[in-house]
Design a protein around this motif. Structure first.
Motif, PDB file in Angstrom:
ATOM      1  N   PRO A   7       0.808  -1.221   0.000  1.00 14.50           N
ATOM      2  CA  PRO A   7       0.000   0.000   0.000  1.00 14.50           C
ATOM      3  C   PRO A   7       0.841   1.270   0.000  1.00 14.50           C
ATOM      4  CG  PRO A   7      -0.943  -1.607   1.492  1.00 14.50           C
ATOM      5  CD  PRO A   7       0.362  -2.184   1.027  1.00 14.50           C
ATOM      6  N   GLU A   8       0.354   2.288  -0.712  1.00 13.61           N
ATOM      7  CA  GLU A   8       1.023   3.577  -0.871  1.00 13.61           C
ATOM      8  C   GLU A   8       2.274   3.483  -1.736  1.00 13.61           C
ATOM      9  OE1 GLU A   8      -0.153   6.672   0.238  1.00 13.61           O
ATOM     10  OE2 GLU A   8      -1.918   5.425   0.515  1.00 13.61           O
ATOM     11  N   LEU A   9       2.335   2.435  -2.593  1.00 12.12           N
ATOM     12  CA  LEU A   9       3.489   2.316  -3.483  1.00 12.12           C
ATOM     13  C   LEU A   9       3.531   3.474  -4.466  1.00 12.12           C
ATOM     14  CD1 LEU A   9       2.746   1.215  -6.653  1.00 12.12           C
ATOM     15  CD2 LEU A   9       1.996  -0.734  -5.322  1.00 12.12           C
ATOM     16  N   ALA A  44      -2.213   3.354  -4.468  1.00 12.81           N
ATOM     17  CA  ALA A  44      -0.905   3.928  -4.776  1.00 12.81           C
ATOM     18  C   ALA A  44      -0.789   5.312  -4.163  1.00 12.81           C
ATOM     19  CB  ALA A  44      -0.715   4.011  -6.286  1.00 12.81           C
ATOM     20  N   ALA A  45       0.431   5.763  -3.977  1.00 17.16           N
ATOM     21  CA  ALA A  45       0.670   7.076  -3.378  1.00 17.16           C
ATOM     22  C   ALA A  45       0.124   8.197  -4.251  1.00 17.16           C
ATOM     23  CB  ALA A  45       2.168   7.271  -3.148  1.00 17.16           C
ATOM     24  N   ALA A  72       7.276   7.009   1.955  1.00 16.72           N
ATOM     25  CA  ALA A  72       7.962   6.698   3.209  1.00 16.72           C
ATOM     26  C   ALA A  72       8.717   7.908   3.733  1.00 16.72           C
ATOM     27  CB  ALA A  72       8.927   5.530   3.009  1.00 16.72           C
ATOM     28  N   PRO A  73       8.005   8.871   4.308  1.00 16.55           N
ATOM     29  CA  PRO A  73       8.755   9.921   4.992  1.00 16.55           C
ATOM     30  C   PRO A  73       9.609   9.319   6.102  1.00 16.55           C
ATOM     31  CG  PRO A  73       6.426   9.989   5.567  1.00 16.55           C
ATOM     32  CD  PRO A  73       6.558   9.026   4.440  1.00 16.55           C
ATOM     33  N   SER A 101      14.566  -4.687  -4.948  1.00 18.78           N
ATOM     34  CA  SER A 101      13.701  -3.636  -4.413  1.00 18.78           C
ATOM     35  C   SER A 101      14.040  -2.314  -5.066  1.00 18.78           C
ATOM     36  CB  SER A 101      13.860  -3.510  -2.893  1.00 18.78           C
ATOM     37  OG  SER A 101      15.172  -3.059  -2.563  1.00 18.78           O
ATOM     38  N   VAL A 102      13.046  -1.440  -5.081  1.00 20.83           N
ATOM     39  CA  VAL A 102      13.231  -0.058  -5.516  1.00 20.83           C
ATOM     40  C   VAL A 102      12.910   0.837  -4.331  1.00 20.83           C
ATOM     41  CG1 VAL A 102      12.535   1.726  -7.159  1.00 20.83           C
ATOM     42  CG2 VAL A 102      12.519  -0.683  -7.856  1.00 20.83           C
ATOM     43  N   CYS A 103      13.773   1.819  -4.080  1.00 16.54           N
ATOM     44  CA  CYS A 103      13.491   2.844  -3.084  1.00 16.54           C
ATOM     45  C   CYS A 103      13.221   2.213  -1.713  1.00 16.54           C
ATOM     46  CB  CYS A 103      12.321   3.690  -3.578  1.00 16.54           C
ATOM     47  SG  CYS A 103      12.099   5.272  -2.759  1.00 16.54           S
ATOM     48  N   ALA A 104      12.119   2.578  -1.066  1.00 15.65           N
ATOM     49  CA  ALA A 104      11.807   2.073   0.267  1.00 15.65           C
ATOM     50  C   ALA A 104      11.500   0.588   0.291  1.00 15.65           C
ATOM     51  CB  ALA A 104      10.625   2.848   0.849  1.00 15.65           C
TER      52      ALA A 104
END
Length: 297
Positions: A7-9, A44-45, A72-73, A101-104
């Motif tokens: 979630p929030e990808l 999604a974000a 991801a703050p 993985s990408v980013c967070a």
């Protein structure tokens, strides 16, 4: 291969690598993409809701699991995964598969224990937090991506494309990665420790159709003997004309261009642990002497 959606990808974290592998599939490289999540609807974000399957496809050691990053703050705000999902990641890697993985998304690999003792990276905004949460991980800063024992992590957002092109190059060779990069109109870049522009694209900023056709042949078959006469015949010009046009467009001869591709590929193989002798043979040299000579230039 499977994308694990959280979630929030971030859409580009997913869409960039998905485009690379779907383009590869369209070019005949045999990829089947699956999208998996713990719930069938994944917000999604950027405000779009995605759908995914909740059952995992059957994966083998040649398959890849890729985890796009999420908003991801701070890492611990989002992205907590269920124990069975984390076990799925561990089991796939233990069976010889690759996880990325990408980013967070690196946080998911950390939760699964797959960053312990390994080099890794993530978006610059959460690098310090990743290092703090997973003190056994060796976080590398200011690189596009890091590969360590089939655990592949990349920096933020668009670097997922760089990661995916690297994985294509590692499996199918740089010619395939260059072809896909050209289809997507992006630069073929590699690790931040290496040159960030592939020779395949560095010498493509010209308008000669003849030279582009010859470069396409060399890109796809750089590890084979390619006599000038054969290249000229394929392009429909004389050897003298090809040499002149190639020099005007790239500043080098076709042979020198082929050697640059061989050396670039050999450097990549050596960076992945191959011996100089093995790398030389893999890129088409009869022995390592010529490779050593060219590397020393």
């Amino acid at each position: 291969m499977a994308f694990l959606l959280v979630p929030e990808l971030h859409l580009l974290d997913l869409a960039g690598p998905a485009q690379v592998f779907s383009t590869a599939a369209g070019l005949g490289y045999g990829y089947e993409l699956a999208y998996v999540a713990e719930r069938p609807s994944v917000p999604a974000a950027q405000g779009v809701t995605l759908t995914a399957r909740v059952d995992w496809p059957e994966l083998g050691r040649d398959d890849l699991i890729l985890i796009p990053g999420w908003r991801a703050p701070r890492l611990r705000v989002n992205g907590r995964l269920a124990p069975q999902t984390l076990e799925r990641l561990r089991a796939h890697h233990a069976a010889g598969g690759t996880v990325a993985s990408v980013c967070a998304g690196a946080d998911a690999l950390g939760q699964a224990g797959l960053l312990d003792g390994r080099r890794c990276t993530t978006h610059h905004a959460v690098q310090d937090e990743l290092a703090r949460i997973y003190p056994r991980a060796r976080v590398v800063r200011d690189v596009l991506y890091v590969v360590d024992d089939r655990v592949v992590t990349s920096a933020g957002i668009a670097s997922g494309i760089d990661l995916a092109l690297h994985l294509i190059a590692a499996r199918h060779g740089p010619g395939a990665a260059g072809r896909i990069a050209r289809e997507m109109v992006v630069y073929a870049r590699r690790n931040g420790d290496e040159q960030q522009e592939s020779a395949m694209l560095r010498y493509r900023s010209h308008l000669s159709d003849v030279v582009h056709r010859v470069q396409d042949i060399i890109d796809a078959r750089f590890d084979e003997p390619l006599p000038l006469a054969g290249l000229a015949a394929a392009a429909g010009v004389s050897e003298r004309t090809l040499t002149r046009l190639f020099g005007e467009a790239t500043g080098m001869t076709p042979l020198r261009y082929q050697q640059r591709l061989r050396v670039e590929r050999a450097e990549h193989l050596i960076g992945q642990g191959a011996t100089v002798e093995a790398a030389a043979r893999a890129v088409g040299f009869q022995d390592a002497r010529m490779l050593r000579r060219l590397r020393a230039r």
